[in-house]
Each structure stands twice: as C-alpha cells, then as structure tokens.
Design an enzyme around this catalytic site. Sequence first.
Site, mmCIF file in Angstrom:
data_model
loop_
_atom_site.group_PDB
_atom_site.id
_atom_site.type_symbol
_atom_site.label_atom_id
_atom_site.label_comp_id
_atom_site.label_asym_id
_atom_site.label_seq_id
_atom_site.Cartn_x
_atom_site.Cartn_y
_atom_site.Cartn_z
ATOM 1 N N ARG A 1 -9.342 -2.022 -0.366
ATOM 2 C CA ARG A 1 -8.363 -3.063 -0.457
ATOM 3 C C ARG A 1 -8.379 -4.178 0.496
ATOM 4 O O ARG A 1 -8.360 -3.488 1.750
ATOM 5 C CB ARG A 1 -7.055 -2.525 -0.667
ATOM 6 N N ARG B 1 1.978 -2.626 5.497
ATOM 7 C CA ARG B 1 0.871 -3.003 4.630
ATOM 8 C C ARG B 1 0.851 -4.529 4.815
ATOM 9 O O ARG B 1 1.479 -5.105 5.447
ATOM 10 C CB ARG B 1 1.268 -2.615 3.161
ATOM 11 N N CYS C 1 -0.172 -1.746 -13.393
ATOM 12 C CA CYS C 1 -1.028 -1.045 -12.178
ATOM 13 C C CYS C 1 -2.381 -0.573 -12.874
ATOM 14 O O CYS C 1 -2.462 -0.557 -14.023
ATOM 15 C CB CYS C 1 -0.310 0.258 -11.499
ATOM 16 N N CYS D 1 2.185 5.989 -13.715
ATOM 17 C CA CYS D 1 2.843 7.065 -13.083
ATOM 18 C C CYS D 1 4.271 6.648 -12.618
ATOM 19 O O CYS D 1 4.422 5.460 -12.364
ATOM 20 C CB CYS D 1 2.109 8.083 -12.091
#
Length: 593
Positions: free
Chosen positions: A76, A145, A453, A498
């Site tokens: 990423r 992040r 996602c 999830c």
Amino acid sequence: MSADEPKKSKVELIKEASIGLRGSITSELADAETDHVADATTKLLKFHGTYQQDDRDLRKPRRKQGLGKAYSFMVRNRIPGGKITAAQFLGELDIADQLGNGTIRITTRQSIQLHGVVKGNLWSTIHRINEIKLSTQSACGDVTRNVCCCPAPLRQNGLRDQLQQLADEIAVHVRPKTKAYHEIWIRDVETGEREQVVGPPTEPEPDPIYGKAYLPRKFKIGLALCDDNCIDVYDNDLGLLGVTEGEQLIGFNVLTGGGMGTTPSKKNCFPALAKRLTFVKTEHLLPIITAIILVQRDFGNRADRSQARMKYLIHNLGLPAFKAKVEEYLPQAEAICGVPEGTLPRPLPEPHPADVTRHDDHLGWHEQGDGKWFMGLPIENGRVKDEGEYRLKTALRKLFAEHVSNARLTAQQNIIFCDLDAQQREPIERLLAEHGVDTVDKISNARRFSFACPALPTCGLAVTESERALPGVIDEVEAELRELGLPEEQFTIRMTGCPNGCARPYNADVGLVGRSVDGKTGQGRYTVFLGGNLLGTRMNQIFKDQVPRSEIVETLRPVLLHFKEHRHAGEGFGDFCDRIGVEALVEIAGSTV
C-alpha cells in the site's frame, strides 16, 4: 515482564524489541528458501506498508495437492491527499504488471494498493515505488496512516489548496523518525544497488511523538470542509473540519475518536463517529494533533488490541476527561513542534458551531476556477483492470500518456483528472467510450454512491465476499429502484467482507457487513444496516442479521416501497429510515412478507 508492569499484547512486545521497526526483516527477505516471513515479521512489515496474505481461493485445491498456502503481499502506498502525477500512476501500473497481479486498487483512504506481490519481488516493489517518488512508509501499522483531504482541485478561493498543503505538512510531521525504512527499502535509490549498511543500531532512534513502541493501534487523520465532507471526516481518529468566514479559513473544529472497526462478539467493541472536541486556529494544528497523539500513545490500551483504538479511550475516560488530558500534554506537544509554551489557549475552547452541511464526490466535469477543468471518473470498487470489453487499465495508460498530467485519488475509490483544457473533453470521453469505461452520466446513482472493501480472496480477515459481490447486488438494486420509480435516488450502499469496516459501512444509508458463510451452500450472509446518510454524520443501525447474499434486495424491498409511499418531500433514504426507526421498519417489512 515484571509483575508491576502493565500487561502488553504480543504485538507490543514485538514492536518494543524491533529496534525501530527493523526486527529480522532484512534477513528474512534474503532467505530464498521460503515464500513467506514469520509472524513477528509480518507485524513489523505493516509499518513499512505491506501485509502478508494468501490466495484463499487456492487453499482447498492446494491442500488436496499436499501444498501449503499461496503466499503473496499486498503493498500500500502513502499518498497524502491522493495527489499523484501521470508518471507516478503509470509507474504504479508498470510495477503491478511486472511484480504484482496486473491490477491496482484505489483505496478508501486515497491511496493505491498492489496485490499478488510474491516475497522475492517485495523489495523491488517497494524500492521502485520510492524511485517514482512515492512511499509505502506508515501506510499500515500502529502509526498515523495516510492523511486524507478533499481531492478536488477547486481553486476559486484557495481553500482546498490550503487543505492539501496542510495534509502534506501533517504527513511529514507524524512520519516515524526511524531510519529503518530507508535502510531496508531505499538505500541507493539512484543506482538501485542494495549495499549493506554497517549494521542496525542497538537502540531505536529517538521519536518524540511515537516513542519506542509507537501507538497502540492505527491512527487516521482527515481534513474536510463543512460544505464538502467528501472524505468522511467523522470516521477518523482525528478529524479536522475546516471552518470558514466568507472565503477565509479561520481554523478547524477538532473531532476525535472516530473508527469503523468492531468485533460483534464483544459487547465492548463498536464503531463510532468522532466527537467534537475543540476549535483551533489553523496555525495551531500541529501542536493539537501532537498532543492528541501523545495522549493516545500513553493511555491507549496496549493489552487488548480490540480495545486499542482511541475511540475506546475516549469512551472509557469520557470526553471532558480526555480533553483535560490533551490540555495536560499541550506543553510537551508545543515543545515538540517548536512553538512557545502557552501558544494554544488553556482551557481549550468549545468547538465552533459550524458542522458538515454537504457531501460531494466530485465526479463529472467541473471548472477549477483557474481556467482549467477537472474530470472525476467513477471506478467501481477502485479496481483498475482490463476484463473483456471493459479495458480501464489500458484506457488510463493512454490518458496519462497523452492527455493527463496529474490526478487525485478520492475516498470513494475514484480518480480525478486535473488541470485539463476545455478542448480535451471530447477526446478523453471518446477514449473512455472506446475502452468500455462509463463516465458518471452513464451509471446509476446506486452504483455511483456504492463501494466495497477487497475481502476475498486475499484479505485474511474476510468472512464473505465484498468487492466481487457488490456489483451483482447493485445490478439487483438498480432493477428494484427502476420498478419502484426511484432510479434517481441518491444514497450510499457500502459492503464489507467482515465487521472491521474498511469501506465505512456503519454510517452509510445502507451498510452490508459480512457475517458468516452458509456451510451447505457456501453463500455469504450479511448484516444489513439502515439509517446512515450521505453526509457521513450519523451512524446506522442493524435492520436484519444473517441475510443471505441472494436475499439482500428482497430484504430491502418492503423498506424501499414504504420509503416511496411515506417519505417527506426531498427526504433521503437514510434520513427516512432514521426518522421511522429500525424497529418500526422491521415490523413493516415483516407485515409485507
């Protein structure tokens, strides 16, 4: 650990012993005999921007062949504000083709993920990302992040340019001070040589913000404007909501404690929107950010990672006590930022009355305000690939090679082409059409405001399908809305595989969260949430649990019908569901079965 020391999770011990996030990464990458790294190393690699995964589609057939898991890595990028040049985007595509699985994915935090990178290609992948002047450092792990920010290049009043500049400054300020990333992945980036350094230090470099063990969990920062909450500012650990007077940015409402992850089996786990803490002037952003991070560093839960996000610290302390702790840490934060003690007012003031009033995804063509234009292109679930007649990857290669100099990635997994001339509109639209790529005027609102996602096959946390399932769900939703005469309705549909909430399902009008898999049919079952909103300022609630994938639209049908018949003028679907209430909607749905 002595009896007097507080209990710490396994990950905390790994971080403390890592010598500034180095651990045994270098030696394990050099081991050509294995296709994966040890568990402790996977924890450290996250700080460097990569997750070890395996292809879960292949688990059963490989097991039958007596083989182990098919390991690979997701890599990423950290791209503050989503800003990327044509050369960088083309470079990402090249790296994906040569070292990954041939696709890239635009994320919900304005960055890029590459999938399918095998261990032997991991160093080259991250090294080459740095060669194109991007980075993966702190894209994952227990640190701040990627810093999100409104990506629209609207330059009429300079407000968004200010936000982008602040996002860059914040990203630099909160970057870890360890030299481990440079030692392992960059070194002689000009020559590409991997010369060994003399040796790692025996102690980690001093880091005034993160200390020796970094943060208890991930930490997310985002900047938005009240009239343009395109990044879901309330979903962040630290949201910075710009307050304006006329066309002047006078400061920010500081929002603390947002986070979408949860564990349904644990009653003390929950998703949350951030709480309004205080108002600060623009020039005081770095000290207040620093103080908040220091409080989370020192008081966040390091024993139970399911309780380690800052939302739980605020919930347990209460907002007034948390605010008092932030005030207590202001002198230390001011010293770190190099400003005089007392720069920020004590006590911290109440938030400004201003709040979110509007959402904009910035799709389609828009004047920038400087004589140029930008175009927002929808990309379903952020996946850039060629598949049959849909040749998005090829189209983007041509666009960035021939028409587009720079772009911005959005928090809805789309892309904005910037600084275009008006006469470029026709050739760009023709090129996209020739490659089977729809512009925003050719897709439904249901598809426009949906995203998912990645989930299966690569995410180790996924319970059900998400990215591969949502397009089919939207096909059915579109048909239902047409039949009801509601094809133009704007509402968000977000799906995750999830409960961890990477696609921000818990404040969507409709949230679909993977819950289980039917042992007989293999079909995924989802929790259906209703009552969030486009503005991103309200949590939704559970409408129905354990809904099979094939019954999602059937489950929504009676609610949509009731919405059509009983909505107020101009009322959105999420607002309607919130007004009626989930319990009443459940009764209504039951009575129509």
